[in-house]
Design a protein around this motif. Sequence first.
Motif: not given
Lengths: 721, 77
Positions: A95-98, A101, A256, A260, A263, B33, B55-57
């Motif tokens: 779940n790298l994207e979040r 942050y 973000y 992104i 990512y 967002f 996203k991924d979750y």
Amino acid sequence: MADKIIKVAVAGNPNTGKTTLINAIAGTNLHVGNWPGVTLEKKEARFKYRDYEIHLIDLPGTYSLSNDTAEEKIAVEFLIKEKPDVVIDVVDSTNLERNLYLTVQLLELEAPLVVALNMWDEAKSKGIDIDVEKLEKLLCIRAVPTSAVKEEGIKELLDAVVEIYERKEKPKCVLHFEDQIEEHIKGLIDKIKEVQPILLDLYPARYLALSLIEGNVFFIDISLNNEIQKYVQNVREEIEKLYHKDPVTFIVEERYSIIISIYEQVVKKHVVKSVDITFLLDKVFLHKLFGLPIFFLLMWILFEFTFELSSPYVDWLDETLSSFIAPLTAQLLSSLGASEWLQSFVSEGIIGGVGFVLVFVPVLFFLYVFMAFLEGSGYMARAAFLMDRFMSVLGLSGKSFIPMIIGFGCNVPAVYATRTLENPKEKILTVLMIPFMSCGARLTVYAFFVTIFFTQHKTAVIMSLYLLGIAVAVIVAFILQKVYFKSQSLPFILELPPYRLPTVRFILRNAWIKTRAFLYEAGTFILATSVVIWFLLHFPVGVKKTEDSVFGHISKAIAPVFEPLGFGNWQAAGALMSGFVAKEVVIATMGNIYAGEVIQETEEEKIDIKEKLVQMGTGFLQANVEAGKKLLSIFGIDLAGGEEEEEFEKTLLDTVKNAFTPLTAFSFLVFLLLYTPCMATVFAIKQELGSWKWAGISVVISFTSAWIVAFVVYHLGRLVF
Amino acid sequence: MKLSEAEKGKRYRICSLKFPPHMKRKLLELGLFPGQEIEIVQDAPFGGPVKIKVKDYCLALRRSEAENIEIEEKNGR
Ligand SMILES: Nc1nc2c(ncn2[C@@H]2O[C@H](COP(=O)(O)OP(=O)(O)OP(=O)(O)O)[C@@H](O)[C@H]2O)c(=O)[nH]1
Ligand SMILES: [Mg+2]
């Protein structure tokens, strides 16, 4: 030669495996769970690595560093004030994207970062490929793949920590926002340099500037210069004019957009042909029709598991203490020539008190085992999801349901179970409601009274008491909402983590740490209270009847308080006083008081140590067998045999029958249900809410509501009957 | 349309968030967002929360919160 000390803070989103990782690194026992936000306190581990002494600090899990929730405050303040040498940022690779942050915000804070790409095993099996080197280059950090549960990548992670510590110069690597906003940031920093440069000594420049623009200044404890405030206001207006967005939205989006782009350069997903277990399990566990029945089934198993399985061990401990250890010590003391008074003090006051503490151990341990499983597996978040609709009526969230259910078994573990509630308001409210959940110990008193007064309506009377407890809890919650918490409902944002199978080691270690904490901390308090009560019962020295003891005098003094409730005699008052120690002893105290017996009943029987030891051993084996049978019976295989009826002494039954009418007996039971459950609960509240203030408030609330409700019940009853 | 009116299993895009600042920031930082793709996966019985995927979750939000999230259908795919 002294080793060099490296101070390392471990930060990361909730549920990314921080605690598990610290466990794997340092081998210490820390709390681990699969419930977002378990670690509220700061926890430390110290150990040697190569030529260094590493001090690890587990920060609370946070999604960002800009809200002012308790967790984020702790994390930000630690990072700014304590300035750790290295910060390990534990991210969930799946779940790298979040997760990035927080990483970006840590970079704004100029934290010397090592990113632990945790859950690497899971990422691999999900077909997620992360280009570690590229990530390191883009962010100017070290990154190391780890798998905390498998204890992989630990050595590499520590080497990276040492490398960052020994690094001579800071890399200059700023993640740039849009040019226009960058100019504003630079302008703001220049302004600060000009008019209030002290700020830049206290806080990292970029983090400070961005926080000012975003309007979150919770961590700044000196008042800002006017010119800076004006400058900030300008920038904010400028942003709104230019982008038609409020500054917060704008800056979060800027972060973000950097994330992104990183990512996309770093992560590659392969399509793997595998079933999404979490998706499937949620189809079942969160099912619209079956979700709730399954939840209640699981709760029932939790309840049975905890209280049925532990009861043989509780009985065994009780038996061992009262018929072996206590008489043995008494005998030993008498052979040493100690006075009878001292013998009684040690065997009843002290060993009895130890007994009060120990009987909680099996219950708590079994409860914690089950809770650790619920947390570690990810089901806890689902339970909150299912129950939220109902709890939100009370201004609570779904998470507060489980502690309350546990309360029906025993209030003490129920209070400790609120550890999983991260919102302080919700936690306080839940803790204050728990004492009204009628626990197992109170049932012993109900059982005694209904066999005397309500033979025809046993079940109805007992049921009505349970329901009354719930009703009072709800009313108290409503009043507190209105008066104290001003009824704003809590926001509910709950991450539903993937299901994971926790390891046995994870569960047992977890359960043991918590049980041990109870023994150390609550143990002394409970023991002390029990000793105090013993003194009250045995003073002045040589007192023969309870009535003449200090305890008796106090009972007489407070008895008039209960007059309006219908049971204003000193015996009832005394029974209630002892009920404050533990509800289990109420009947025994009544036996003492009403039968007017002498207090000491020392058995003059010689104790054969060998025989008793054998008994103790076989008793423990039997307890195991009992527990095993009960485990089977929980799943529907009945080997335990029928319930045995409790037997009460005839004389006691008769005296109590004369002392109460059915109505005053019911009024007495109502009071007993509602007033403070026991000293162990009071101490648990103090521990969980962190101050005696709340424990005191709980006691006051319990007593007042007990008095008022019993009063109403008694007088309504008099009108009706 | 509102997120609370979304069809299960369909993909949408967030248009705007109507929340008090504190809550709004929290949602933004979690990745919700404007422009973000979002999907309602499941909902709880008796008008309870909804399970959404971003996203991924996965995340659970109350229905009353989902009402404050404006979305549009994701076209062109
Ligand atoms: N598959 C896998 N599971 C992991 C890994 N690390 C941790 N877990 C599991 O993830 C869950 C959460 O771990 P914790 O250590 O409690 O997470 P945390 O970051 O301390 O969580 P909070 O304290 O709630 O913020 C547990 O069930 C762990 O067993 C890993 O590398 N791989
Ligand atoms: Mg933790």
